[in-house]
Design an enzyme around this catalytic site. Structure first.
Site, PDB file in Angstrom:
ATOM      1  N   ASP A 207       0.838  -1.192   0.000  1.00  0.00           N
ATOM      2  CA  ASP A 207       0.000   0.000   0.000  1.00  0.00           C
ATOM      3  C   ASP A 207       0.875   1.245   0.000  1.00  0.00           C
ATOM      4  O   ASP A 207       1.884   1.323   0.713  1.00  0.00           O
ATOM      5  CB  ASP A 207      -0.882  -0.021   1.258  1.00  0.00           C
ATOM      6  N   GLU A 258      14.747 -15.132  -0.009  1.00  0.00           N
ATOM      7  CA  GLU A 258      15.152 -16.191   0.927  1.00  0.00           C
ATOM      8  C   GLU A 258      14.185 -17.379   0.878  1.00  0.00           C
ATOM      9  O   GLU A 258      14.522 -18.471   1.335  1.00  0.00           O
ATOM     10  CB  GLU A 258      15.153 -15.656   2.364  1.00  0.00           C
TER      11      GLU A 258
END
Length: 551
Positions: A207, A258
């Site tokens: 956002d 990751e």
């Protein structure tokens, strides 16, 4: 590095769920996570790739959950973390990825950090997590105006009752902005990312991704009064689109990488031109950015072609897919917006006193044609819940039912975004049209929505729902998301025509029939936006789009 074909987000269709308005499982009038889980199969049947959920975190709900007080829990309004886990499991079972909203620009004034800041002294580490400035006698630290109306600053009170420092809030006063130059803030959000990724979340829609860094010195700035409140103007406000945001997203991308499974970041970045927006999706930053210039186009062939060309060129330069979007929870639904004749700046909304309200049939016809064209474009696409039903903006909401902060901060001058957030109709003739078993609904639904209900539309082969189902299945069958666009030239000015693989797409933006390109004469029609319309052979009806299969 994953293989190119593993990058599902390059060609994905992502369905936005606004949780409070999707489906209510317990009859309290508020949509919830269990309601989403119960209705997920109907979304999977649309042949979409993922769902994106607007915020469901713990929140006082001053701005429909975009004011977060705990980033690592579910608000009791929507259920529990266990409900979230069950929803993710069911989505994955159905082949749907799950993307959730993250709100890093600001938090709720009820967030523990902000409460600590209010109790702490000026210059303290607690206050440095936010943007506090001394309050001048003349009023505010600068002239910035909030997106929701009124000033962008709110003064605090000292223990003795005197005026204290002021804090910055791009949005409501209950949404203080974080200071993203503070390492504690950065570390906290890395932890938030990992918390949700560890639960199987496939990505984040970020956002206000263009708002985290403010221009040095916080200089005065007066925007164009007709500019979109979220940005998107050629002249950047000093609170939008500053270069420092890119360092933050490069850091986030390392966290995403990751994890296995191609986890994604998508930017809500209202910036122009598209060459600037493309900076958000360089190969070490975000994967996607919402294409707001495309959403902002009028129903106009030349404007749309120019925006498509620019999108494919600028996103292509940085190796990113373009995305396409026509509606979301912040703009007037495109089944209404595309028939508006007056200016309607983003976020203002429309209501009973809006002049020149559009004819619903015109809006729906243009919306269906626009969606038919959009879903044939290469790249990713976003759908907003209810657009597949052809839902119009809910215009006649009573004043006392409205809940958008914009309505209150402008004393009713701007209607705000409630009209696109009204709960969905699932079943005709049922309480709340099947949204809840009790008939409760946090925003009132228009009385005439029976014909829009999903069950009624499933039975009608000419319905907007069945149009979307055909388009999305054909998009998948013909691999249009990973295709290449080739314009067909030599058409009338109001006609757009292009080939994507073996699919020819023709759209007529005029109100009257116009000639089809010659390539369509020997092609097989696959689907058209308006099945009840006809025209002379070799012509395409007005405000209609058609897909053909080329020989």
């Amino acid at each position: 590095m994953q293989a190119e074909n593993a990058q599902w987000w390059r060609s994905s269709v992502i369905y936005q769920i606004y949780p409070r308005s999707f489906a209510d499982s317990n009859g309290d009038g508020m949509g919830d996570l269990r309601g989403i889980t119960q209705r997920l199969e109907s979304i999977a049947q649309l042949s979409v790739d993922a769902i994106w959920l607007s915020p469901f975190f713990t929140s006082p709900q001053k701005d429909a959950g975009y004011d977060v007080s705990n980033y690592c829990d579910v608000d009791p309004l929507f259920g529990t973390l266990e409900d979230y886990d069950a929803m993710v499991a069911r989505a994955h079972e159905l082949g749907l990825k799950v993307i959730i909203d993250l709100v890093p620009n600001h938090c709720s004034d009820q967030h523990p950090w902000f409460q600590e800041a209010l109790q702490a002294a000026p210059g303290s580490p607690e206050r440095d997590r936010f943007i506090f400035k001394d309050t001048p006698e003349t009023g505010h630290p600068n002239n910035w105006g909030s997106v929701f109306g009124g000033p962008m600053w709110t003064a605090t009170r000292n223990p003795d009752g005197s005026t204290g420092q002021s804090y910055l809030h791009i949005f409501d006063s209950s949404q203080p902005d974080f200071n993203w130059h503070n390492e504690e803030v950065r570390a906290m959000f890395r932890d938030v990312l990992r918390f949700w990724l560890d639960r199987g979340t496939d990505g984040f829609r970020v956002d206000v991704a263009h708002g985290l860094i403010k221009a040095e010195g916080l200089p005065d700035f007066t925007p164009d009064p007709m500019a979109a409140s979220m940005g998107g103007t050629e002249e950047l406000a000093p609170w939008w689109g500053q270069d420092g945001v890119h360092e933050i997203y490069r850091d986030w991308r390392k966290v995403m990488d990751e994890y296995e499974g191609d986890r994604v970041l998508c930017a809500e970045a209202w910036v122009n031109p598209l060459s600037l927006m493309a900076k958000w999706v360089r190969n070490d930053e975000m994967h996607q950015a919402f294409n707001f210039p495309y959403l902002s186009c009028d129903f106009d062939a030349k404007q749309i072609r120019k925006t498509i060309d620019e999108s494919l060129q600028e996103f292509g330069k940085v190796g990113a897919p373009s995305t396409w979007v026509l509606s979301n929870h912040d703009v007037v639904r495109h089944a209404t917006r595309l028939a508006l004749t007056d200016e309607n700046p983003q976020g203002e909304g429309i209501g009973p006193n809006t002049p020149n309200l559009p004819e619903p049939a015109v809006g729906l016809r243009r919306a269906r044609a626009s969606s038919t064209l959009m879903l044939a474009l290469p790249g990713g696409a976003y759908l907003y819940q209810g657009e597949e039903l052809g839902l119009p903006e809910a215009i006649d909401l009573p004043d006392d039912a409205r809940q958008d902060p914009t309505w209150f901060r402008t004393n009713g001058e701007r209607y705000g975004r409630d009209g696109c957030r009204v709960p969905l109709p699932w079943e005709s003739g049922k309480p709340a049209f099947g949204f809840s078993s009790t008939g409760e609904s946090w925003l009132p639904q228009p009385a005439g929505w029976d014909s829009y209900a999903r069950d009624a539309q499933l039975e009608d082969q000419s319905s907007t729902l069945n149009l979307y189902r055909r388009l999305l299945q054909l998009r998948q069958d013909h691999a249009l998301g990973t295709g290449t666009l080739q314009w067909i030239n030599g058409t009338e000015d109001d006609v757009l025509a292009f080939a994507n693989g073996n699919v020819l797409v023709v759209a007529n933006y005029a109100a009257t029939p116009l000639p089809l390109p010659v390539q369509a004469h020997s092609a097989t029609e696959l689907v058209r936006s308006q099945v009840e319309q006809s025209a002379e052979p070799g012509m395409i009806p007005g405000e209609t789009a058609i897909w053909f299969q080329l020989a």
